[in-house]
Each structure stands twice: as C-alpha cells, then as structure tokens.
Design a protein around this motif. Structure first.
Motif, PDB file in Angstrom:
ATOM      1  N   THR A 207     -13.286  31.492  -6.377  1.00 24.05           N
ATOM      2  CA  THR A 207     -12.013  32.199  -6.484  1.00 24.05           C
ATOM      3  C   THR A 207     -12.203  33.670  -6.131  1.00 24.05           C
ATOM      4  O   THR A 207     -13.069  34.335  -6.720  1.00 24.05           O
ATOM      5  CB  THR A 207     -11.449  32.098  -7.908  1.00 24.05           C
ATOM      6  OG1 THR A 207     -11.274  30.718  -8.244  1.00 24.05           O
ATOM      7  CG2 THR A 207     -10.108  32.815  -8.021  1.00 24.05           C
TER       8      THR A 207
ATOM      9  N   LEU B 101     -11.922  37.629  -6.155  1.00 26.45           N
ATOM     10  CA  LEU B 101     -11.638  38.632  -7.176  1.00 26.45           C
ATOM     11  C   LEU B 101     -11.030  39.862  -6.505  1.00 26.45           C
ATOM     12  O   LEU B 101     -11.571  40.366  -5.522  1.00 26.45           O
ATOM     13  CB  LEU B 101     -12.914  39.048  -7.904  1.00 26.45           C
ATOM     14  CG  LEU B 101     -13.618  38.027  -8.792  1.00 26.45           C
ATOM     15  CD1 LEU B 101     -14.916  38.616  -9.327  1.00 26.45           C
ATOM     16  CD2 LEU B 101     -12.718  37.617  -9.945  1.00 26.45           C
TER      17      LEU B 101
ATOM     18  N   LEU C 154     -10.757  43.493  -6.569  1.00 25.25           N
ATOM     19  CA  LEU C 154     -11.458  44.596  -7.215  1.00 25.25           C
ATOM     20  C   LEU C 154     -11.185  45.906  -6.490  1.00 25.25           C
ATOM     21  O   LEU C 154     -11.429  46.014  -5.291  1.00 25.25           O
ATOM     22  CB  LEU C 154     -12.972  44.344  -7.219  1.00 25.25           C
ATOM     23  CG  LEU C 154     -13.479  43.078  -7.915  1.00 25.25           C
ATOM     24  CD1 LEU C 154     -14.993  42.966  -7.740  1.00 25.25           C
ATOM     25  CD2 LEU C 154     -13.107  43.086  -9.387  1.00 25.25           C
TER      26      LEU C 154
ATOM     27  N   GLU D 249     -14.583  49.446  -9.118  1.00 27.22           N
ATOM     28  CA  GLU D 249     -14.950  48.215  -9.805  1.00 27.22           C
ATOM     29  C   GLU D 249     -15.903  47.394  -8.945  1.00 27.22           C
ATOM     30  O   GLU D 249     -16.860  46.807  -9.451  1.00 27.22           O
ATOM     31  CB  GLU D 249     -13.705  47.398 -10.161  1.00 27.22           C
ATOM     32  CG  GLU D 249     -12.912  47.967 -11.324  1.00 27.22           C
ATOM     33  CD  GLU D 249     -11.795  47.043 -11.758  1.00 27.22           C
ATOM     34  OE1 GLU D 249     -11.757  45.872 -11.320  1.00 27.22           O
ATOM     35  OE2 GLU D 249     -10.942  47.490 -12.550  1.00 27.22           O
TER      36      GLU D 249
ATOM     37  N   HIS E 130     -13.673  50.882 -16.874  1.00 28.85           N
ATOM     38  CA  HIS E 130     -13.955  49.969 -15.768  1.00 28.85           C
ATOM     39  C   HIS E 130     -14.713  48.731 -16.237  1.00 28.85           C
ATOM     40  O   HIS E 130     -14.467  47.623 -15.742  1.00 28.85           O
ATOM     41  CB  HIS E 130     -14.748  50.694 -14.681  1.00 28.85           C
ATOM     42  CG  HIS E 130     -13.911  51.562 -13.790  1.00 28.85           C
ATOM     43  ND1 HIS E 130     -13.349  52.749 -14.222  1.00 28.85           N
ATOM     44  CD2 HIS E 130     -13.526  51.408 -12.497  1.00 28.85           C
ATOM     45  CE1 HIS E 130     -12.670  53.293 -13.229  1.00 28.85           C
ATOM     46  NE2 HIS E 130     -12.758  52.499 -12.174  1.00 28.85           N
TER      47      HIS E 130
ATOM     48  N   SER F 197     -12.196  46.425 -17.763  1.00 28.25           N
ATOM     49  CA  SER F 197     -11.378  45.765 -16.742  1.00 28.25           C
ATOM     50  C   SER F 197     -12.157  44.641 -16.068  1.00 28.25           C
ATOM     51  O   SER F 197     -11.621  43.537 -15.859  1.00 28.25           O
ATOM     52  CB  SER F 197     -10.935  46.796 -15.702  1.00 28.25           C
ATOM     53  OG  SER F 197     -10.203  46.176 -14.666  1.00 28.25           O
ATOM     54  N   LEU F 198     -13.421  44.893 -15.746  1.00 22.89           N
ATOM     55  CA  LEU F 198     -14.236  43.855 -15.115  1.00 22.89           C
ATOM     56  C   LEU F 198     -14.430  42.665 -16.043  1.00 22.89           C
ATOM     57  O   LEU F 198     -14.396  41.504 -15.602  1.00 22.89           O
ATOM     58  CB  LEU F 198     -15.598  44.426 -14.713  1.00 22.89           C
ATOM     59  CG  LEU F 198     -15.644  45.258 -13.431  1.00 22.89           C
ATOM     60  CD1 LEU F 198     -17.029  45.861 -13.240  1.00 22.89           C
ATOM     61  CD2 LEU F 198     -15.258  44.407 -12.216  1.00 22.89           C
ATOM     62  N   ARG F 199     -14.642  42.937 -17.317  1.00 19.17           N
ATOM     63  CA  ARG F 199     -14.801  41.827 -18.262  1.00 19.17           C
ATOM     64  C   ARG F 199     -13.556  40.954 -18.294  1.00 19.17           C
ATOM     65  O   ARG F 199     -13.650  39.728 -18.380  1.00 19.17           O
ATOM     66  CB  ARG F 199     -15.096  42.378 -19.659  1.00 19.17           C
ATOM     67  CG  ARG F 199     -16.543  42.804 -19.842  1.00 19.17           C
ATOM     68  CD  ARG F 199     -16.767  43.470 -21.169  1.00 19.17           C
ATOM     69  NE  ARG F 199     -18.196  43.655 -21.435  1.00 19.17           N
ATOM     70  CZ  ARG F 199     -18.692  44.563 -22.241  1.00 19.17           C
ATOM     71  NH1 ARG F 199     -17.876  45.406 -22.881  1.00 19.17           N
ATOM     72  NH2 ARG F 199     -19.995  44.663 -22.422  1.00 19.17           N
ATOM     73  N   GLY F 200     -12.404  41.578 -18.196  1.00 19.36           N
ATOM     74  CA  GLY F 200     -11.175  40.800 -18.169  1.00 19.36           C
ATOM     75  C   GLY F 200     -11.096  39.908 -16.945  1.00 19.36           C
ATOM     76  O   GLY F 200     -10.626  38.765 -17.016  1.00 19.36           O
ATOM     77  N   LYS F 201     -11.577  40.398 -15.806  1.00 18.36           N
ATOM     78  CA  LYS F 201     -11.507  39.618 -14.579  1.00 18.36           C
ATOM     79  C   LYS F 201     -12.591  38.544 -14.507  1.00 18.36           C
ATOM     80  O   LYS F 201     -12.434  37.537 -13.825  1.00 18.36           O
ATOM     81  CB  LYS F 201     -11.614  40.553 -13.374  1.00 18.36           C
ATOM     82  CG  LYS F 201     -10.416  41.485 -13.257  1.00 18.36           C
ATOM     83  CD  LYS F 201     -10.555  42.493 -12.132  1.00 18.36           C
ATOM     84  CE  LYS F 201      -9.335  43.394 -12.072  1.00 18.36           C
ATOM     85  NZ  LYS F 201      -9.424  44.407 -11.002  1.00 18.36           N
ATOM     86  N   LEU F 202     -13.710  38.769 -15.196  1.00 20.53           N
ATOM     87  CA  LEU F 202     -14.797  37.793 -15.195  1.00 20.53           C
ATOM     88  C   LEU F 202     -14.689  36.781 -16.324  1.00 20.53           C
ATOM     89  O   LEU F 202     -15.295  35.709 -16.255  1.00 20.53           O
ATOM     90  CB  LEU F 202     -16.154  38.507 -15.325  1.00 20.53           C
ATOM     91  CG  LEU F 202     -16.552  39.465 -14.212  1.00 20.53           C
ATOM     92  CD1 LEU F 202     -17.839  40.198 -14.600  1.00 20.53           C
ATOM     93  CD2 LEU F 202     -16.736  38.731 -12.896  1.00 20.53           C
TER      94      LEU F 202
ATOM     95  N   SER G  89     -14.087  32.638 -16.236  1.00 17.20           N
ATOM     96  CA  SER G  89     -15.012  31.637 -15.686  1.00 17.20           C
ATOM     97  C   SER G  89     -16.023  31.144 -16.712  1.00 17.20           C
ATOM     98  O   SER G  89     -16.439  29.991 -16.693  1.00 17.20           O
ATOM     99  CB  SER G  89     -15.772  32.230 -14.500  1.00 17.20           C
ATOM    100  OG  SER G  89     -16.725  33.176 -14.954  1.00 17.20           O
TER     101      SER G  89
END
Length: 226
Positions: free
Chosen positions: A148, A150, A152, A156, A195, A198-203, A206
């Motif tokens: 998928t 991302l 960014l 980020e 940041h 925010s990255l933790r939210g996007k990762l 999974s």
C-alpha cells in the motif's frame, strides 16, 4: 549500506567492525592494500593510511577512481599537512586516532548525506531502502508498506528513510535533527516528536513496522520480515 574497513591493527579493526555492525551496517574488513583493491565495492571505505604493504596515500588515489564510494581516512597522522594532503587527493573526510565511535558514526552519516546529494545533482538515484515490508525509493520519493502506498510529506519521508536505513539500530535525536532538519535548536525537538507521532499513525495499521522510542537516546525502526 556496505562499509569496507581497511585496517591492519586487529584490535582496532575488531572494535570498528563491532561498532559498525551494531549500527546495522554491512561490514567487510581487510588488512592490506591488496585486499582493499580486491574487495567488493562499498558505499564507504574507512582507510588506514599506515598499511604494511603499500602507502595509504597511493591506495587512496586508486580507490578514488571509484566515484560511487566515499572515503574516510582513519589514521594516526594528525598533522595539518597530512590532513590537507589526504583531502586534496580525494578523501571525503579525515579522522585522527584515537577517536570516539559516536564521532565516527556521525562522520559516516555526513559523507553519505553529501554523496546522496551529489548523486541527486547528477541525476543518479540512490537505491531503494528496504525494512521488512517497507520500501522507500529516494529517487521517486515514494514509500510502500505491505503493498500500500504511503503519502509522506518531504520531512516525514526523510525521517522514515533515515530510520529504515539504520534499522534496527537506534538513531539518536541529535543525528536525526542534524540530518533531517539540519538543526539542533530546542523547538526542533518538538517538531521531531510531532513527525514521529504522524509516522506512527501512518504505520500503525499494518502491525508489521513500528517506531520504538528509546528513552534518553532516540528512535529505532522495528520491522517484521516481509
């Protein structure tokens, strides 16, 4: 990221190899100039100028024929004249023994950053970075997790690429601020925290890749095999 250590002192070499492998670098060590010339191409060469079978400066000239490789001269020759000579002959940086591991790692990061910038300026792209099911392409600045894409923003992407390139080693906050933001001021630490969140939210969705906080030090990326 592959590093070639050219060092004839076994004690010094063991310490270097251990420190670099603990920082998740792929390390090859040789003890002679002949071994250095036969070794596979590396991203960075840590070159001792006092070798038993050849003048390290002559070896530096020959290694400099490999434009894709950064060279850090690691030597006991601390005189300014020797440093200037080494830099003029193609060394990307110069570290005088004895030195701290943190200083050496910072210098490696710095020369790699300059090498990537030079490649970008010539249109040459850096290879993709893989960490488990996570792939980041520095050329296209595209990121993919578990198939998928991302989305960014620039910082980020740079932050995640740094953590992924060093995974699973810890990257300290000062190194992150220097490489991603080129800053150390106090307010930038809050920017880093934002940041990371925010990255933790996007990762997080999974469950295969996560960013771990190492209190008082920095962050590490942990990825399950893809």
């Amino acid at each position: 990221m592959r590093i070639l250590v050219v060092e004839d002192d076994d004690r010094v070499a063991r310490g270097l190899v251990t420190a670099l492998r603990n920082s998740s670098y792929d390390v090859c060590r040789v003890a002679t100039a002949e071994g250095a010339l036969r070794a596979p191409t590396a991203d960075v060469v840590l070159l001792d100028l006092g070798l038993p079978d050849a003048d390290g400066i002559d070896l530096l000239r020959r290694l400099r024929e490999r434009p894709e490789t950064a060279i850090i001269a690691v030597t006991a020759r601390g005189e300014e004249r020797e440093r200037v000579r080494g830099l003029r002959l193609g060394a990307d940086d110069y570290v005088v023994k004895p030195f701290g591991v943190s200083e050496l790692l910072a210098r490696i990061d710095a020369v790699l950053r300059r090498t990537r910038a030079a490649r970008a300026g010539t249109g040459e792209t850096a290879p993709p970075i893989h960490a488990g099911p996570l792939t980041l392409d520095p050329g296209s600045r595209e990121a993919d997790l578990d198939g998928t894409p991302l989305a960014l923003p620039r910082k980020e992407f740079d932050l995640l690429a740094l953590l992924a390139s060093r995974a699973p080693a810890v990257v300290d906050r000062d190194t992150i601020l220097d490489q991603v933001w080129e800053a150390t001021w106090e307010s930038s630490t809050r920017t880093l925290d934002t940041h990371i969140a925010s990255l933790r939210g996007k990762l997080g969705g999974s469950g295969t890749v996560r960013i771990q906080t190492v209190r008082g030090v920095g962050y590490r990326l942990i990825a399950r095999p893809g």
